[in-house]
Design a protein around this motif. Structure first.
Motif, PDB file in Angstrom:
ATOM      1  N   VAL A   8       0.855  -1.182   0.000  1.00  0.00           N
ATOM      2  CA  VAL A   8       0.000   0.000   0.000  1.00  0.00           C
ATOM      3  C   VAL A   8       0.896   1.238   0.000  1.00  0.00           C
ATOM      4  O   VAL A   8       1.889   1.296   0.728  1.00  0.00           O
ATOM      5  CB  VAL A   8      -0.952  -0.012   1.220  1.00  0.00           C
ATOM      6  N   ALA A   9       0.542   2.209  -0.820  1.00  0.00           N
ATOM      7  CA  ALA A   9       1.316   3.447  -0.927  1.00  0.00           C
ATOM      8  C   ALA A   9       1.262   4.243   0.373  1.00  0.00           C
ATOM      9  O   ALA A   9       0.291   4.150   1.134  1.00  0.00           O
ATOM     10  CB  ALA A   9       0.782   4.294  -2.072  1.00  0.00           C
ATOM     11  N   THR A  53      -7.572   2.758  -1.334  1.00  0.00           N
ATOM     12  CA  THR A  53      -6.398   1.949  -1.047  1.00  0.00           C
ATOM     13  C   THR A  53      -5.567   1.991  -2.323  1.00  0.00           C
ATOM     14  O   THR A  53      -5.992   1.489  -3.361  1.00  0.00           O
ATOM     15  CB  THR A  53      -6.766   0.502  -0.684  1.00  0.00           C
ATOM     16  N   MET A  54      -4.425   2.639  -2.243  1.00  0.00           N
ATOM     17  CA  MET A  54      -3.560   2.838  -3.405  1.00  0.00           C
ATOM     18  C   MET A  54      -2.394   1.861  -3.292  1.00  0.00           C
ATOM     19  O   MET A  54      -1.599   1.945  -2.360  1.00  0.00           O
ATOM     20  CB  MET A  54      -3.074   4.288  -3.433  1.00  0.00           C
ATOM     21  N   PHE A  55      -2.326   0.940  -4.229  1.00  0.00           N
ATOM     22  CA  PHE A  55      -1.271  -0.070  -4.238  1.00  0.00           C
ATOM     23  C   PHE A  55      -0.140   0.346  -5.158  1.00  0.00           C
ATOM     24  O   PHE A  55      -0.358   1.047  -6.147  1.00  0.00           O
ATOM     25  CB  PHE A  55      -1.825  -1.414  -4.730  1.00  0.00           C
ATOM     26  N   VAL A  56       1.058  -0.128  -4.838  1.00  0.00           N
ATOM     27  CA  VAL A  56       2.199   0.056  -5.723  1.00  0.00           C
ATOM     28  C   VAL A  56       2.914  -1.274  -5.908  1.00  0.00           C
ATOM     29  O   VAL A  56       2.941  -2.112  -5.006  1.00  0.00           O
ATOM     30  CB  VAL A  56       3.207   1.114  -5.202  1.00  0.00           C
ATOM     31  N   LEU A  57       3.469  -1.456  -7.097  1.00  0.00           N
ATOM     32  CA  LEU A  57       4.369  -2.558  -7.382  1.00  0.00           C
ATOM     33  C   LEU A  57       5.733  -1.917  -7.580  1.00  0.00           C
ATOM     34  O   LEU A  57       5.862  -0.964  -8.348  1.00  0.00           O
ATOM     35  CB  LEU A  57       3.939  -3.306  -8.645  1.00  0.00           C
ATOM     36  N   GLU A  61      14.555  -0.414  -6.626  1.00  0.00           N
ATOM     37  CA  GLU A  61      14.937   0.964  -6.922  1.00  0.00           C
ATOM     38  C   GLU A  61      13.790   1.957  -7.000  1.00  0.00           C
ATOM     39  O   GLU A  61      13.959   3.131  -6.716  1.00  0.00           O
ATOM     40  CB  GLU A  61      15.698   0.992  -8.255  1.00  0.00           C
ATOM     41  N   GLN A  62      12.618   1.494  -7.438  1.00  0.00           N
ATOM     42  CA  GLN A  62      11.563   2.456  -7.737  1.00  0.00           C
ATOM     43  C   GLN A  62      10.191   1.794  -7.790  1.00  0.00           C
ATOM     44  O   GLN A  62      10.075   0.578  -7.905  1.00  0.00           O
ATOM     45  CB  GLN A  62      11.834   3.127  -9.084  1.00  0.00           C
ATOM     46  N   ILE A  63       9.163   2.644  -7.752  1.00  0.00           N
ATOM     47  CA  ILE A  63       7.798   2.195  -7.983  1.00  0.00           C
ATOM     48  C   ILE A  63       7.629   2.044  -9.492  1.00  0.00           C
ATOM     49  O   ILE A  63       8.023   2.922 -10.262  1.00  0.00           O
ATOM     50  CB  ILE A  63       6.776   3.196  -7.415  1.00  0.00           C
ATOM     51  N   ILE A  64       7.042   0.935  -9.902  1.00  0.00           N
ATOM     52  CA  ILE A  64       6.871   0.645 -11.323  1.00  0.00           C
ATOM     53  C   ILE A  64       5.430   0.878 -11.764  1.00  0.00           C
ATOM     54  O   ILE A  64       5.172   1.387 -12.847  1.00  0.00           O
ATOM     55  CB  ILE A  64       7.288  -0.808 -11.621  1.00  0.00           C
ATOM     56  N   SER A  65       4.469   0.490 -10.925  1.00  0.00           N
ATOM     57  CA  SER A  65       3.065   0.564 -11.308  1.00  0.00           C
ATOM     58  C   SER A  65       2.224   0.885 -10.067  1.00  0.00           C
ATOM     59  O   SER A  65       2.639   0.619  -8.945  1.00  0.00           O
ATOM     60  CB  SER A  65       2.634  -0.778 -11.915  1.00  0.00           C
ATOM     61  N   THR A  66       1.046   1.445 -10.300  1.00  0.00           N
ATOM     62  CA  THR A  66       0.132   1.784  -9.212  1.00  0.00           C
ATOM     63  C   THR A  66      -1.306   1.594  -9.657  1.00  0.00           C
ATOM     64  O   THR A  66      -1.611   1.697 -10.853  1.00  0.00           O
ATOM     65  CB  THR A  66       0.351   3.233  -8.725  1.00  0.00           C
ATOM     66  N   ILE A  67      -2.161   1.290  -8.718  1.00  0.00           N
ATOM     67  CA  ILE A  67      -3.601   1.197  -8.958  1.00  0.00           C
ATOM     68  C   ILE A  67      -4.310   1.493  -7.643  1.00  0.00           C
ATOM     69  O   ILE A  67      -3.792   1.187  -6.573  1.00  0.00           O
ATOM     70  CB  ILE A  67      -3.998  -0.198  -9.512  1.00  0.00           C
ATOM     71  N   SER A  68      -5.480   2.107  -7.746  1.00  0.00           N
ATOM     72  CA  SER A  68      -6.259   2.459  -6.555  1.00  0.00           C
ATOM     73  C   SER A  68      -7.590   1.733  -6.556  1.00  0.00           C
ATOM     74  O   SER A  68      -8.163   1.477  -7.609  1.00  0.00           O
ATOM     75  CB  SER A  68      -6.519   3.973  -6.520  1.00  0.00           C
ATOM     76  N   VAL A  69      -8.082   1.451  -5.346  1.00  0.00           N
ATOM     77  CA  VAL A  69      -9.387   0.817  -5.175  1.00  0.00           C
ATOM     78  C   VAL A  69     -10.289   1.792  -4.417  1.00  0.00           C
ATOM     79  O   VAL A  69      -9.969   2.194  -3.297  1.00  0.00           O
ATOM     80  CB  VAL A  69      -9.276  -0.506  -4.379  1.00  0.00           C
TER      81      VAL A  69
END
Length: 176
Positions: A8-9, A53-57, A61-69
């Motif tokens: 979770v972000a 709820t904001m998820f990150v993959l 080194e870094q955040i690559i992708s994000t999606i929110s529910v």
């Protein structure tokens, strides 16, 4: 890139998430799409993080992708009584590697289906300005349940995916 993590972000991610959203959605801005995620600034990212709820993959080194529910019990109007996924973005340099799909699958299966026991998930996409997304979501099992003309002349498409078929009820695709 074997050390991928989904989490979770947090507030510490706001600047990086803004950068990802800005880069990933530049082509959509150029098409004239006026969604909150497409034109988000840091304050909008921060507010989205507080209300969803904001998820990150990420890798090491870094955040690559994000999606929110988004949840149907929020104060703001929802399109269905099932959770709604949005603000889905992947760094352009990582597109085509299946990493965004990995994050979406985690949210659909691990979080929504297995943890929250949600029978379905909903999302929205554009039918005219970037119709290729419609086919991508259909291949992932999403089905169209509503189309509407937007003020900008685009065709807004709402889609759902059954996560627990025996518990799914299509009447809950409509808000009372």
């Amino acid at each position: 890139m074997s050390n991928l993590n989904i989490r979770v972000a947090t507030e510490a991610d706001v600047k990086e998430l803004y950068h990802i959203m800005h880069e990933a959605f530049t082509p959509l801005r150029e098409l004239g799409i006026d969604w909150p995620s497409v034109n988000a600034d840091e304050d909008m990212v921060r507010n989205n993080m507080k209300t969803t709820t904001m998820f990150v993959l990420e890798d090491e080194e870094q955040i690559i992708s994000t999606i929110s529910v988004r949840y149907p019990w929020e104060d703001r109007p929802s399109v269905a009584t099932y959770p709604f996924v949005w603000w889905f973005a992947t760094r352009p340099e990582f597109e085509g590697r299946g990493l965004g799909s990995k994050l979406l699958k985690y949210v659909e299966e691990t979080f929504l289906r297995d943890t929250l026991k949600v029978p379905a998930v909903v999302l929205g996409t554009s039918g005219r300005l970037h119709p290729w997304l419609l086919d991508i979501y259909k291949r992932r099992g999403y089905q169209v349940f509503k189309e509407h003309e937007n003020d900008d002349g685009d065709l807004g498409i709402l889609m759902y995916k059954e996560l627990i078929p025996e518990a799914f009820d299509s009447q809950y695709l409509k808000r009372p």
